[in-house]
Scaffold this active site. Structure first.
Site, PDB file in Angstrom:
ATOM      1  N   HIS A   1       0.848  -1.195   0.000  1.00 47.48           N
ATOM      2  CA  HIS A   1       0.000   0.000   0.000  1.00 47.48           C
ATOM      3  C   HIS A   1       0.878   1.238   0.000  1.00 47.48           C
ATOM      4  O   HIS A   1       2.079   1.175   0.236  1.00 47.48           O
ATOM      5  CB  HIS A   1      -0.905   0.024   1.235  1.00 47.48           C
ATOM      6  CG  HIS A   1      -0.145   0.132   2.531  1.00 47.48           C
ATOM      7  ND1 HIS A   1       0.573  -0.919   3.080  1.00 47.48           N
ATOM      8  CD2 HIS A   1       0.032   1.191   3.385  1.00 47.48           C
ATOM      9  CE1 HIS A   1       1.141  -0.526   4.200  1.00 47.48           C
ATOM     10  NE2 HIS A   1       0.845   0.752   4.418  1.00 47.48           N
TER      11      HIS A   1
ATOM     12  N   ARG B   1       7.267  -8.537  16.517  1.00 40.83           N
ATOM     13  CA  ARG B   1       7.675  -7.274  15.905  1.00 40.83           C
ATOM     14  C   ARG B   1       6.661  -6.206  16.267  1.00 40.83           C
ATOM     15  O   ARG B   1       5.453  -6.430  16.205  1.00 40.83           O
ATOM     16  CB  ARG B   1       7.775  -7.402  14.385  1.00 40.83           C
ATOM     17  CG  ARG B   1       8.159  -6.092  13.700  1.00 40.83           C
ATOM     18  CD  ARG B   1       8.417  -6.271  12.208  1.00 40.83           C
ATOM     19  NE  ARG B   1       8.821  -5.018  11.612  1.00 40.83           N
ATOM     20  CZ  ARG B   1       7.984  -4.169  11.007  1.00 40.83           C
ATOM     21  NH1 ARG B   1       6.706  -4.472  10.889  1.00 40.83           N
ATOM     22  NH2 ARG B   1       8.429  -3.024  10.511  1.00 40.83           N
TER      23      ARG B   1
ATOM     24  N   ASP C   1       0.692   5.275   1.812  1.00 42.81           N
ATOM     25  CA  ASP C   1      -0.010   5.967   2.892  1.00 42.81           C
ATOM     26  C   ASP C   1      -0.705   7.199   2.336  1.00 42.81           C
ATOM     27  O   ASP C   1      -0.083   7.989   1.621  1.00 42.81           O
ATOM     28  CB  ASP C   1       0.965   6.370   3.995  1.00 42.81           C
ATOM     29  CG  ASP C   1       1.548   5.165   4.719  1.00 42.81           C
ATOM     30  OD1 ASP C   1       0.909   4.091   4.665  1.00 42.81           O
ATOM     31  OD2 ASP C   1       2.632   5.285   5.317  1.00 42.81           O
TER      32      ASP C   1
END
Length: 299
Positions: free
Chosen positions: A173, A242, A175
């Protein structure tokens, strides 16, 4: 295909002495990659570590307790059916929203301290970008200091998974906002897209910020800066979770997004003006990996 090259890393420690050179390096990184790292950025390490500790403490809570938290999600990334191997918490960052979100799950002081430090860094970087483009210093950054700024703060938690349903922890993607600041712990996962379908893994550095150009900044520079597509790979290489902490710098909803006239002296505008509210609505109507800016191109 994944490649091994080194993305730009920019040291901000000499900002006062070499501002012109820093602006040049940042502009080149935004043009070539839409991405760079910053070190010696001025955000105190204790603020970063305190936010990381609070975040891990939240994600270690029982599932039922996390589900009651406003802004929490698990695997379902967005409203369009996007999936990922992660859980997350999404918070509005203006002062009223932060007060509304205050609860026993987070220390209000820690969240506000981190968000304000990230916002200051984003504004500093936007100032250097503007000056590197020959614009007044505050051409972009005032959109993040406005009391009605629509910036967001997102915590992404990627537990280890042995058999992920998809390669992506968070799929490909771009932002939609102006600028993204991301920091993570020492577990790898972030990748950025390069030309010719190549992916560049970003080596994690808990002391650095990754800076990602967003869709709006691409429009505000008339395509000179690149809104880079990126993804997070599912966490299969470690027994350690993570964590990424992400500040999305967004303008007030009714802000008109357009390129400053100073940058259009030699080039025609590529995009028609639109408001952030219009673009956000358009973004949320599409799936994660869809290309969204094409709808606003003039030709």
């Amino acid at each position: 295909m994944v490649v091994e090259v080194s993305p730009p890393t920019i040291d901000l420690s000499g900002k006062d002495e070499s501002q012109v050179q820093l602006s040049k390096l940042i502009v080149e990184a935004c043009e070539g990659y839409g991405f760079f790292k910053v070190v010696n950025h001025g955000v105190p390490v204790q603020i970063m570590r305190a936010m990381e500790d609070e975040s891990f403490e939240f994600f270690q809570k029982p599932s039922a307790e996390k589900q009651r938290s406003f802004g929490y999600g698990n695997k379902n990334i967005g409203v369009s059916g996007d999936k990922g191997e992660l859980e997350y918490l999404l918070l509005q960052t203006n002062q009223i929203s932060l007060i509304d979100n205050q609860s026993s799950q987070f220390s209000y002081r820690v969240v506000v301290g981190y968000v304000e430090a990230a916002r200051r860094l984003a504004c500093d970087l936007l100032g250097l970008m503007a000056e590197g483009l020959g614009l007044p210093k505050y051409s972009f950054s005032t959109l993040l200091t406005d009391p009605h700024t629509d910036s967001l703060f997102r915590l992404n938690h990627y537990p280890p998974v042995s058999h992920p349903s998809t390669i992506d922890g968070f799929g490909e993607h771009s932002d939609p906002q102006i600028l993204t600041l991301l920091t993570s712990n020492a577990v790898p996962g972030l990748q950025i897209s390069l030309p010719n379908a190549l992916w560049l893994p970003i080596t994690p550095d808990p002391h650095a910020f990754s800076v990602i150009v967003g869709d709006l900044l691409q429009v505000m520079t008339n395509g000179r800066f690149m809104s880079v597509r990126h993804r997070a790979i599912a966490n299969t290489s470690s027994t350690q979770s993570r964590l990424s902490m992400v500040f999305f710098g967004g303008p007030p909803p009714e802000t008109t997004i357009a390129c400053p006239p100073q940058l259009l002296k030699l080039n025609k505008p590529l995009y028609k003006p639109f408001t952030w509210a219009e673009y956000k609505s358009h973004t949320y109507a599409h799936r994660l990996g869809d290309t969204r800016l094409d709808h606003f191109k003039l030709f």
